[in-house]
Design a protein around this motif. Structure first.
Motif, PDB file in Angstrom:
ATOM      1  N   ARG A 100       0.840  -1.196   0.000  1.00 14.78           N
ATOM      2  CA  ARG A 100       0.000   0.000   0.000  1.00 14.78           C
ATOM      3  C   ARG A 100       0.873   1.243   0.000  1.00 14.78           C
ATOM      4  O   ARG A 100       1.873   1.307   0.701  1.00 14.78           O
ATOM      5  N   ARG A 101       0.473   2.185  -0.799  1.00 13.82           N
ATOM      6  CA  ARG A 101       1.211   3.457  -0.841  1.00 13.82           C
ATOM      7  C   ARG A 101       0.639   4.370   0.224  1.00 13.82           C
ATOM      8  O   ARG A 101      -0.564   4.405   0.454  1.00 13.82           O
ATOM      9  N   ARG A 102       1.538   5.112   0.839  1.00 14.62           N
ATOM     10  CA  ARG A 102       1.090   6.073   1.840  1.00 14.62           C
ATOM     11  C   ARG A 102       0.554   7.306   1.141  1.00 14.62           C
ATOM     12  O   ARG A 102       1.050   7.730   0.106  1.00 14.62           O
ATOM     13  N   ALA A 103      -0.432   7.895   1.744  1.00  6.01           N
ATOM     14  CA  ALA A 103      -0.974   9.138   1.213  1.00  6.01           C
ATOM     15  C   ALA A 103       0.046  10.250   1.423  1.00  6.01           C
ATOM     16  O   ALA A 103       0.783  10.246   2.404  1.00  6.01           O
ATOM     17  N   PRO A 104       0.122  11.197   0.498  1.00  6.63           N
ATOM     18  CA  PRO A 104       1.079  12.297   0.682  1.00  6.63           C
ATOM     19  C   PRO A 104       0.706  13.113   1.924  1.00  6.63           C
ATOM     20  O   PRO A 104      -0.461  13.222   2.290  1.00  6.63           O
ATOM     21  N   ALA A 105       1.737  13.660   2.557  1.00  5.31           N
ATOM     22  CA  ALA A 105       1.507  14.470   3.750  1.00  5.31           C
ATOM     23  C   ALA A 105       0.720  15.718   3.379  1.00  5.31           C
ATOM     24  O   ALA A 105       0.947  16.322   2.324  1.00  5.31           O
ATOM     25  N   ARG A 106      -0.164  16.118   4.234  1.00  5.91           N
ATOM     26  CA  ARG A 106      -0.955  17.321   3.976  1.00  5.91           C
ATOM     27  C   ARG A 106      -0.171  18.559   4.389  1.00  5.91           C
ATOM     28  O   ARG A 106       0.508  18.561   5.397  1.00  5.91           O
ATOM     29  N   ARG A 107      -0.297  19.562   3.571  1.00  2.00           N
ATOM     30  CA  ARG A 107       0.341  20.836   3.899  1.00  2.00           C
ATOM     31  C   ARG A 107      -0.644  21.674   4.697  1.00  2.00           C
ATOM     32  O   ARG A 107      -1.840  21.675   4.394  1.00  2.00           O
ATOM     33  N   PRO A 108      -0.134  22.391   5.657  1.00  2.00           N
ATOM     34  CA  PRO A 108      -1.057  23.246   6.404  1.00  2.00           C
ATOM     35  C   PRO A 108      -1.575  24.376   5.520  1.00  2.00           C
ATOM     36  O   PRO A 108      -0.875  24.872   4.640  1.00  2.00           O
ATOM     37  N   ILE A 109      -2.789  24.743   5.730  1.00  2.00           N
ATOM     38  CA  ILE A 109      -3.395  25.823   4.951  1.00  2.00           C
ATOM     39  C   ILE A 109      -2.757  27.151   5.329  1.00  2.00           C
ATOM     40  O   ILE A 109      -2.513  27.998   4.497  1.00  2.00           O
ATOM     41  N   TRP A 110      -2.444  27.365   6.588  1.00  2.00           N
ATOM     42  CA  TRP A 110      -1.811  28.598   7.041  1.00  2.00           C
ATOM     43  C   TRP A 110      -0.690  28.216   7.993  1.00  2.00           C
ATOM     44  O   TRP A 110      -0.693  27.154   8.598  1.00  2.00           O
ATOM     45  N   LYS A 111       0.285  29.056   8.094  1.00  2.00           N
ATOM     46  CA  LYS A 111       1.427  28.804   8.987  1.00  2.00           C
ATOM     47  C   LYS A 111       1.244  29.615  10.260  1.00  2.00           C
ATOM     48  O   LYS A 111       0.899  30.775  10.200  1.00  2.00           O
ATOM     49  N   ALA A 112       1.505  28.974  11.356  1.00  2.00           N
ATOM     50  CA  ALA A 112       1.477  29.704  12.635  1.00  2.00           C
ATOM     51  C   ALA A 112       2.808  30.423  12.767  1.00  2.00           C
ATOM     52  O   ALA A 112       3.869  29.864  12.551  1.00  2.00           O
ATOM     53  N   ARG A 113       2.829  31.717  13.112  1.00  2.00           N
ATOM     54  CA  ARG A 113       4.065  32.479  13.212  1.00  2.00           C
ATOM     55  C   ARG A 113       4.503  32.630  14.628  1.00  2.00           C
ATOM     56  O   ARG A 113       3.964  32.727  15.573  1.00  2.00           O
TER      57      ARG A 113
END
Length: 113
Positions: A100-113
């Motif tokens: 089974r292939r792993r799903a790609p990692a999700r990118r955050p919609i916004w970055k916490a600063r």
């Protein structure tokens, strides 16, 4: 009524036993053992020269055994011939399953600063 030798055929799976071919309530062919059996779950009766019918005695709504019927066991329950392995289904890969292939990692919609 007990079948005559003329009514019996050898087992199609090669166990060497004789079977009686019947027609079920749903119009399908079913092989039963050549001799009646008191623990059988099929009611078998003769419909005419060379014609045999069967019906299941299982279930709450199944009618009782009629005087003209005898109990038989389905031959598939007593056959001693080994069953052939099911062939591989074409198009399904037939070998080892793919990892089974792993799903790609999700990118955050916004970055916490």
């Amino acid at each position: 009524m007990i079948p005559t030798p003329h009514d019996l055929d050898p087992c199609p799976h090669g166990c060497g036993e004789l079977v009686l071919w019947t027609i079920t309530e749903h119009g399908r062919r079913m092989a039963v053992d050549a001799e009646p059996h008191e623990l059988g779950n099929q009611a078998v009766f003769r419909t005419g020269p060379g014609g045999w019918r069967s019906r299941s005695l299982d279930g709450a709504d199944a009618p009782r055994l009629a005087p003209w019927e005898h109990r038989y066991k389905p031959h598939v329950a007593t056959c001693t011939a080994p069953r052939p392995a099911q062939p591989a289904i074409p198009g399904l890969g037939g070998g080892r399953p793919r990892p089974r292939r792993r799903a790609p990692a999700r990118r955050p919609i916004w970055k916490a600063r």
